[in-house]
Design an enzyme around this catalytic site. Structure first.
Site, PDB file in Angstrom:
ATOM      1  N   MET A   1      -0.498  -7.566  -6.283  1.00  0.00           N
ATOM      2  CA  MET A   1      -0.835  -6.556  -6.037  1.00  0.00           C
ATOM      3  C   MET A   1      -0.755  -5.270  -7.250  1.00  0.00           C
ATOM      4  SD  MET A   1       0.987  -4.302  -2.494  1.00  0.00           S
ATOM      5  CE  MET A   1      -0.239  -3.395  -1.935  1.00  0.00           C
TER       6      MET A   1
ATOM      7  N   CYS B   1      -6.734  -3.491 -12.264  1.00  0.00           N
ATOM      8  CA  CYS B   1      -6.322  -2.938 -10.471  1.00  0.00           C
ATOM      9  C   CYS B   1      -5.251  -1.681 -11.464  1.00  0.00           C
ATOM     10  CB  CYS B   1      -5.711  -3.692 -10.323  1.00  0.00           C
ATOM     11  SG  CYS B   1      -4.626  -3.761  -8.345  1.00  0.00           S
TER      12      CYS B   1
ATOM     13  N   ARG C   1     -11.482  -4.353   1.904  1.00  0.00           N
ATOM     14  CA  ARG C   1     -10.673  -5.289   1.428  1.00  0.00           C
ATOM     15  C   ARG C   1      -9.126  -4.546   1.015  1.00  0.00           C
ATOM     16  NH1 ARG C   1      -8.198  -6.574  -3.504  1.00  0.00           N
ATOM     17  NH2 ARG C   1      -7.769  -8.914  -4.195  1.00  0.00           N
TER      18      ARG C   1
END
Length: 547
Positions: free
Chosen positions: A358, A364, A462
Site C-alpha cells: 500500500m 504511488c 479502485r
C-alpha cells in the site's frame, strides 16, 4: 638512555600471550549446544558467535522496514546456480515456475506482456481499465497463443477473400488457416490456406478457394498429442488439422507450438488444455460480476480484485460471489493488504492468495497523500507469516526495482513478486516509445493518477472515488527508460535470482522460506553509510549495463 630505560622496565612489562595452537581449540557438545573451549578455559556458546539476525528480529524489533534497510548474509554453496528451483505458488492451486507476476496496469499488461510472462514461467494480469469486450479479447489472444490441441482456431470459408486472411494475420499473427464448408469448426474440411499459397497474389480480393491447398495431411480424432506431433514432424507441414470420421474439423495443431514447447520449457500452462495461463483484474462494482462471467468463459485462470485497500465490504461481497458462483473454476487473488487484521478477513472470506502493498510503488503517492500504508518489507513479512498457516500465498506488490529486491521480497515471505515499473519500459508493454534528450522512453502511470482515473474504463473505484466531485490523486504519471524485449529481460531476471539464492546457500524458494521461519536464514541491518558502501561509489563516472 632509551636503551637503558627499556632494559629497566622490561622485567615488569606484561608479556603478550601467544595464540593457542590449533589443537588446543576443541569443540564440545554441552546440553545440545556447540561450545568452543580455548586455552584459557573460556566457554563461549555457538549462539554468541552466530552472525546477524533472524528474519523475525529484523522485521519486528525496529519498526517498519523497507527492502533497503537489510541485507542477507551468505550461506554455504554446494550446488550450481542452474540447480536452483524457482517454482512457487501463485495461489492455493496455481503453481508458477518463476515468481514473476506482471501488474494489472494499463501501461504494463496487455496481450504481449501476458504471453511472455507465461512463456518464461510467470503470469500476466490483464488490466481492467477498458471495456469488458476489450479485456476479454486480450485474454483470448493469450489463450490462443500457445496450445496443444487448438479447439477453436480461426477458420474461413471458401468464399472468404484474401483481405480477410490479411486481417487475421495482422490482428492475431496467424497465417495458416483451415478452410471448411461453412467457415466454422465442426464443418467438413476442404483445405488450408497458408502464406505460401497467397504471398505473391496481387489481387487481395481473390477468393480463398482459388488459392488454398486441398491436399492436406490430417490427424484422426482421438489421437494423443504425442502422436499428432509425430505426424506433424514427419509431414514437415506447418499445421495439422484433426478431423473426425466424417472429415469434419475438430481441432488443429501448429508446428510453432512444437518449437515453443522446445524453446520455453518453463512455460506456465493449463494442465488440461496446454494453453498459457493468464489472469485478469476486476473492480468491486456490481457490473464487474458480468465482467467475471465473460472472463471465465474465455478461460481466465485467476481473478485479481484490484483495490488499493482490500479490507472492505465491497471486496467481501465480490470474493463470496465469485467463490459461490464459480467455486474452483477460477482462483481469486484479493487485496491489497498490509496488516494481519486485513489479511484475516480476506482469508476468512475465501481468498486464494493475497496481494500485499500500500503506497510502496514507484508511481504511488498513497502513503504521502493519505498518510496510510506500511513499509513494504514489514508488511510482506507480517502478512505472509500469518497467511502461511492457512496455505494462502502472498504476492509482494510494490517497491520492486531490481533483482536484489525481488530476492528480498521472497526472503520476507512472499511467494511471488508483482512488477510494474520493471516491465513498463519493455517492447511488449502497451504504448509507443518516445524520445527525450536522446533517451528512448515509454509512458508509465499509476492507476491512482488522474490520467488513469479519467481513462476509458476508469480506475477511480479502485480508490473508492467513483462519483466524487473532487478526485484526489494517489499516483503520478511519468516515463521509464527502454528495457528492450522481455525475451532478454526475463531470462536476465531468472538467472540473477538463481545466483542470489545460490549465494544464500538456498536451492529453492521453499528452502529459502524454510530458513526464514526456522532462523537459519540470516539477515543484517544496513545503515545509510552501509547502503552507500554497497552501491557503486568512488568513481568519476561509470556506465551500468545489467544484461
Amino acid at each position: 638512555r632509551r636503551t637503558c630505560l627499556v632494559g629497566r622496565l622490561s622485567p615488569t612489562r606484561p608479556r603478550l600471550a601467544s595464540p593457542p595452537p590449533p589443537h588446543s581449540i576443541a569443540m564440545a557438545l554441552v546440553n545440545g549446544n556447540a561450545k568452543v573451549q580455548n586455552s584459557t578455559q573460556e566457554d563461549v556458546t555457538d549462539k554468541d558467535f552466530r552472525d546477524g539476525y533472524s528474519g523475525h528480529e529484523i522485521f519486528t524489533k525496529s519498526g517498519g522496514v523497507t527492502y533497503n534497510d537489510y541485507i542477507l548474509l551468505p550461506g554455504f554453496i554446494s550446488f550450481g546456480a542452474n540447480d536452483v528451483s524457482l517454482q512457487t505458488k501463485l495461489t492455493k492451486k496455481i503453481t508458477l515456475n518463476a515468481p514473476f507476476v506482471s501488474s494489472p496496469m494499463d501501461t504494463v499488461t496487455e496481450a504481449q506482456t501476458a504471453i511472455h510472462m507465461a512463456l518464461y514461467g510467470g503470469i500476466g494480469i490483464v488490466h481492467c481499465n477498458n471495456t469488458i469486450d476489450e479485456q476479454c479479447e486480450i485474454v483470448r489472444q493469450v489463450k490462443r497463443f500457445k496450445n496443444g490441441f487448438i479447439t477453436d482456431p480461426f477458420v474461413v470459408s471458401p468464399q472468404a477473400k484474401l483481405t480477410d486472411i490479411d486481417d487475421i494475420k495482422q490482428r492475431y499473427g496467424f497465417s495458416g488457416i483451415p478452410v471448411t464448408e461453412t467457415g466454422k469448426m465442426g464443418a467438413r474440411l476442404l483445405g488450408i490456406v497458408t502464406t505460401r499459397d497467397h504471398d505473391f497474389v496481387a489481387d487481395r480480393n481473390t477468393l480463398v478457394k482459388d488459392v488454398m491447398t486441398t491436399d492436406v495431411v490430417v490427424g484422426e480424432e482421438g489421437c494423443s498429442l504425442e502422436e499428432a506431433n509425430a505426424i506433424l514432424r514427419d509431414s514437415k507441414k506447418g499445421k495439422l488439422p484433426i478431423v473426425n470420421s466424417r472429415h469434419e474439423l475438430v481441432s488443429l495443431i501448429s508446428r510453432k507450438d512444437l518449437r515453443k514447447n522446445r524453446d520455453f520449457p518453463m512455460a506456465t500452462k493449463d494442465r488440461s488444455n496446454k494453453r498459457l495461463m493468464v489472469g485478469a483484474s476486476i473492480h468491486t462494482r456490481e457490473s464487474d460480476r458480468e465482467r467475471v462471467r465473460r472472463l471465465v468463459e474465455q478461460g481466465v485462470n485467476v481473478i485479481v480484485i484490484d483495490s488499493s485497500q482490500g479490507n472492505s465490504t465491497f471486496q467481501r461481497d465480490m470474493i463470496q460471489y465469485i467463490k459461490s458462483t464459480y467455486d474452483d473454476a477460477v482462483q481469486v487473488i484479493a487485496g491489497n493488504v498490509v496488516t494481519v487484521e486485513q489479511a484475516r478477513n480476506l482469508i476468512e472470506w475465501g481468498a486464494d492468495a493475497l496481494r500485499v502493498g500500500m503506497g510502496s510503488g514507484s508511481i504511488c503517492t498513497t502513503q504521502e497523500v493519505m498518510a496510510c500504508g506500511r513499509p513494504q518489507a514489514t508488511a510482506v513479512y507480517q502478512v505472509a507469516r500469518f497467511a502461511r498457516h492457512f496455505g494462502v500465498p502472498v504476492i509482494a506488490d510494490g517497491g520492486i526495482s531490481n533483482v536484489g529486491k525481488i530476492s528480498k521480497a521472497l526472503t520476507a515471505g512472499a511467494s511471488c513478486v508483482m512488477m510494474g515499473s520493471m516491465l513498463a519500459g519493455t517492447e511488449e508493454s502497451p504504448g509507443e516509445y518516445i524520445y527525450k534528450d536522446g533517451i528512448r522512453l515509454k509512458k508509465y502511470r499509476g492507476m491512482g493518477s488522474l490520467d488513469a482515473m479519467n481513462a476509458q474504463g476508469g480506475s477511480a473505484d479502485r480508490y473508492f472515488s467513483v462519483g466524487d466531485k473532487v478526485q484526489v490523486a494517489q499516483g503520478v504519471s511519468g516515463n521509464v527508460a527502454d528495457k528492450g524485449s522481455l525475451n532478454r529481460y526475463l531470462p536476465y531476471l531468472i538467472t540473477g535470482l538463481k545466483h542470489s539464492l545460490q549465494d544464500m546457500g538456498r536451492k529453492s524458494i521453499a528452502d529459502l522460506q524454510e530458513g526464514l521461519y526456522d532462523g537459519t536464514l540470516r539477515f543484517d541491518t544496513r545503515s545509510s553509510s552501509a547502503q552507500v558502501e554497497g552501491s557503486v561509489h568512488s568513481l568519476h563516472s561509470f556506465q551500468r549495463r545489467e544484461y
